[in-house]
Structures are given as structure tokens and as C-alpha cells.
Design a protein around this motif. Structure first.
Motif, mmCIF file in Angstrom:
data_model
loop_
_atom_site.group_PDB
_atom_site.id
_atom_site.type_symbol
_atom_site.label_atom_id
_atom_site.label_comp_id
_atom_site.label_asym_id
_atom_site.label_seq_id
_atom_site.Cartn_x
_atom_site.Cartn_y
_atom_site.Cartn_z
ATOM 1 N N SER A 140 0.790 -1.234 0.000
ATOM 2 C CA SER A 140 0.000 0.000 0.000
ATOM 3 C C SER A 140 0.822 1.283 0.000
ATOM 4 O O SER A 140 0.259 2.358 -0.173
ATOM 5 N N LEU A 197 -17.622 -4.027 0.865
ATOM 6 C CA LEU A 197 -17.071 -4.257 2.201
ATOM 7 C C LEU A 197 -17.977 -3.656 3.278
ATOM 8 O O LEU A 197 -18.261 -4.304 4.294
ATOM 9 N N ALA A 236 -4.767 -2.274 9.578
ATOM 10 C CA ALA A 236 -4.537 -1.839 8.191
ATOM 11 C C ALA A 236 -3.273 -1.003 8.064
ATOM 12 O O ALA A 236 -2.586 -1.078 7.039
ATOM 13 N N ASN A 238 -4.411 -11.586 6.254
ATOM 14 C CA ASN A 238 -5.690 -11.078 5.770
ATOM 15 C C ASN A 238 -5.779 -11.341 4.267
ATOM 16 O O ASN A 238 -5.188 -10.604 3.468
ATOM 17 N N LEU A 256 -8.029 -10.828 2.171
ATOM 18 C CA LEU A 256 -8.622 -9.746 1.380
ATOM 19 C C LEU A 256 -7.609 -8.650 1.080
ATOM 20 O O LEU A 256 -7.583 -8.101 -0.023
ATOM 21 N N ILE A 257 -6.772 -8.333 2.062
ATOM 22 C CA ILE A 257 -5.731 -7.329 1.814
ATOM 23 C C ILE A 257 -4.718 -7.882 0.814
ATOM 24 O O ILE A 257 -4.289 -7.173 -0.101
ATOM 25 N N ASP A 258 -4.339 -9.146 0.969
ATOM 26 C CA ASP A 258 -3.428 -9.752 -0.013
ATOM 27 C C ASP A 258 -4.012 -9.641 -1.417
ATOM 28 O O ASP A 258 -3.325 -9.278 -2.373
ATOM 29 N N THR A 288 -6.142 -7.554 -2.507
ATOM 30 C CA THR A 288 -6.338 -6.169 -2.945
ATOM 31 C C THR A 288 -5.182 -5.684 -3.813
ATOM 32 O O THR A 288 -5.388 -4.952 -4.790
ATOM 33 N N LEU A 295 -12.609 -9.644 -5.980
ATOM 34 C CA LEU A 295 -12.750 -9.060 -4.638
ATOM 35 C C LEU A 295 -14.200 -9.158 -4.157
ATOM 36 O O LEU A 295 -14.462 -9.479 -2.992
ATOM 37 N N GLU A 336 -16.558 -13.888 2.867
ATOM 38 C CA GLU A 336 -15.841 -13.664 4.132
ATOM 39 C C GLU A 336 -16.831 -13.436 5.278
ATOM 40 O O GLU A 336 -17.721 -12.604 5.178
ATOM 41 N N ALA A 390 -9.578 -4.817 5.840
ATOM 42 C CA ALA A 390 -9.496 -4.689 4.377
ATOM 43 C C ALA A 390 -10.208 -3.432 3.894
ATOM 44 O O ALA A 390 -9.752 -2.774 2.953
ATOM 45 N N LEU A 408 -8.241 -0.637 1.780
ATOM 46 C CA LEU A 408 -8.642 -0.257 0.426
ATOM 47 C C LEU A 408 -8.953 1.237 0.358
ATOM 48 O O LEU A 408 -8.523 1.935 -0.564
#
Ligand code: SF4
Length: 222
Positions: A31, A123, A149, A158, A160-162, A164, A188, A195, A204, A208
């Protein structure tokens, strides 16, 4: 800050996968652009950007930045940033802000970031459906999400973060940029729908939103 589309552009310009680009060019799970100990960006090649055609939106915009709002319904605004040391910090010597944005070719970035706004909404909806705020204190719930985050180490896994930032790892390699974004948003969306852990969803959501230029407070107020 880097958006998912920034990662895609960096990876393609460098000729590597998004997974490799995350390791080579970023910190905080993809990020944030990585800088060396001497303060130089890792993509700097001598005095030139080594990934100029794939440079992130923030680099294209400088010396402008975007203030983004979604909770209050205000429009996004372009603002002039304080000039960095060694920089004139000017953008308007060849016309208006719109002229500058055209010259920096930011349209694809802004369009892609708009597509990911739909993932942010997914989300928010799923968090509302999975988090039991009769039993969870919202302030503490979001405080933990922001900490997760924004942590640069020691964070929990996580998926979802991966997902993203690692677009190629989720079936987006070898297609056009626009198709990659569309496919990625679809991936996503499906992952978010499946999830069931609100803490994973909330971290996440913060990640994002921040990567798209919003402050964590905008997520919490959503
Ligand atoms: S424009 Fe500068 S800060 Fe941005 S990626 Fe290139 S070298 Fe790094």
C-alpha cells in the motif's frame, strides 16, 4: 499511497508480477511506495524514474494531491501540496489543473479507482451484515481495524488485503489493464461475499479506502 491499479501499472512497467512488485517497490502489504535509507524511492534510477510510464497516481499528480470525501457528499478536490526539497512544486505553467491532469495521463488511474469504490461499498455492506454491533463496541472495532490496516509489521494474515494488491495472483495476469481491473473487482466482490469475519473485512475496508486516497475516518463514518 498506492492503489491496486498503481500496483498493476508498476508491475507491468517493471515486467514483473504484482507479487514481485509488492516485494520490490512497496511496504505495508503493497500500500505504500518503498523508500531507501537515503530517502530516495526504490524506483529511482539515477536521476530518472525507473518506472516512469507505470508511475503511481501520487507521482503523476505531484505537486497536486486529492482530498477525497464520501461521508459528507462533497466532491473530491485537488489541492496544491507543499513543494518537496529541491522541487519547484509548480503545475500550472502550461495551463489549468485539467490541462495538467491530461498531460500526466491520470484518466485510467481515476477510472480504476472509481471501479474499486464498488469494492468499498461491498465491504461496508458485508461488515454491516456480519458484525454484531449489539455486542461489539464500534469505536473499538474500528480502532483495531485501522491499527491492523496501517501496521507495517506484526499484522494478522488477511486474504482480502493480499488480494487487494496482488492482482496477478488472482487471475488478472496477461489481460488488458481495463480487463484486469474488471476481473479483479469481480474477484474481490466474491471474496468479500464469502468472508464471514468482520475484523478481516474491516481491516481490508480501511486498507482499500486509504489506498484510494480516503482517510481512515472516512471509512468509519461511512
Ligand atoms: S516518480 Fe519518483 S517517487 Fe514516483 S515511482 Fe518514480 S522514482 Fe519513485
Amino acid at each position: 499511497m498506492l492503489s491496486p491499479f498503481d500496483l498493476l501499472c508498476l508491475a507491468r512497467e517493471a515486467g514483473v508480477s504484482t507479487s514481485e512488485a509488492i516485494g520490490r517497490f512497496t511496504i505495508r502489504r503493497g500500500s505504500i511506495l518503498k523508500f531507501r535509507d537515503d530517502g530516495a524511492c526504490v524506483a529511482l534510477d539515477g536521476v530518472r524514474c525507473g518506472v516512469h510510464r507505470g508511475r503511481p497516481l501520487a507521482c503523476r499528480l505531484y505537486p497536486l494531491g486529492i482530498e477525497r470525501y464520501r461521508a459528507g457528499g462533497d466532491d473530491d478536490r485537488f489541492v496544491t501540496l507543499e513543494a518537496a526539497v529541491g522541487s519547484l512544486g509548480v503545475y500550472g505553467d502550461r495551463g489549468t489543473v485539467d490541462d495538467f491532469l491530461d498531460a500526466q495521463d491520470v484518466g485510467a488511474h481515476l477510472y480504476a479507482n472509481g471501479c474499486y469504490a464498488g469494492s468499498s461499498s461491498d465491504l461496508s455492506r458485508t461488515i454491516a451484515a456480519t458484525a454484531d454491533f449489539d455486542r461489539i463496541v464500534p469505536r473499538e472495532f474500528w480502532r483495531c481495524a485501522v491499527r491492523e490496516a496501517l501496521a507495517e509489521s506484526g499484522y494478522d494474515a488477511n486474504p482480502l488485503i493480499d488480494a487487494t494488491f496482488d492482482l496477478d495472483g488472482f487471475g488478472c495476469a496477461r489481460v488488458s489493464d481495463a480487463d484486469a481491473v474488471a476481473a479483479h473487482v469481480g474477484v474481490l466482490s466474491e471474496m468479500i461475499r464469502r468472508e464471514s469475519h468482520p475484523d478481516i473485512l474491516a481491516a481490508a475496508a480501511v486498507m482499500l479506502a486509504v489506498s484510494l486516497g480516503y482517510s481512515p475516518g472516512e471509512v468509519i463514518a461511512d
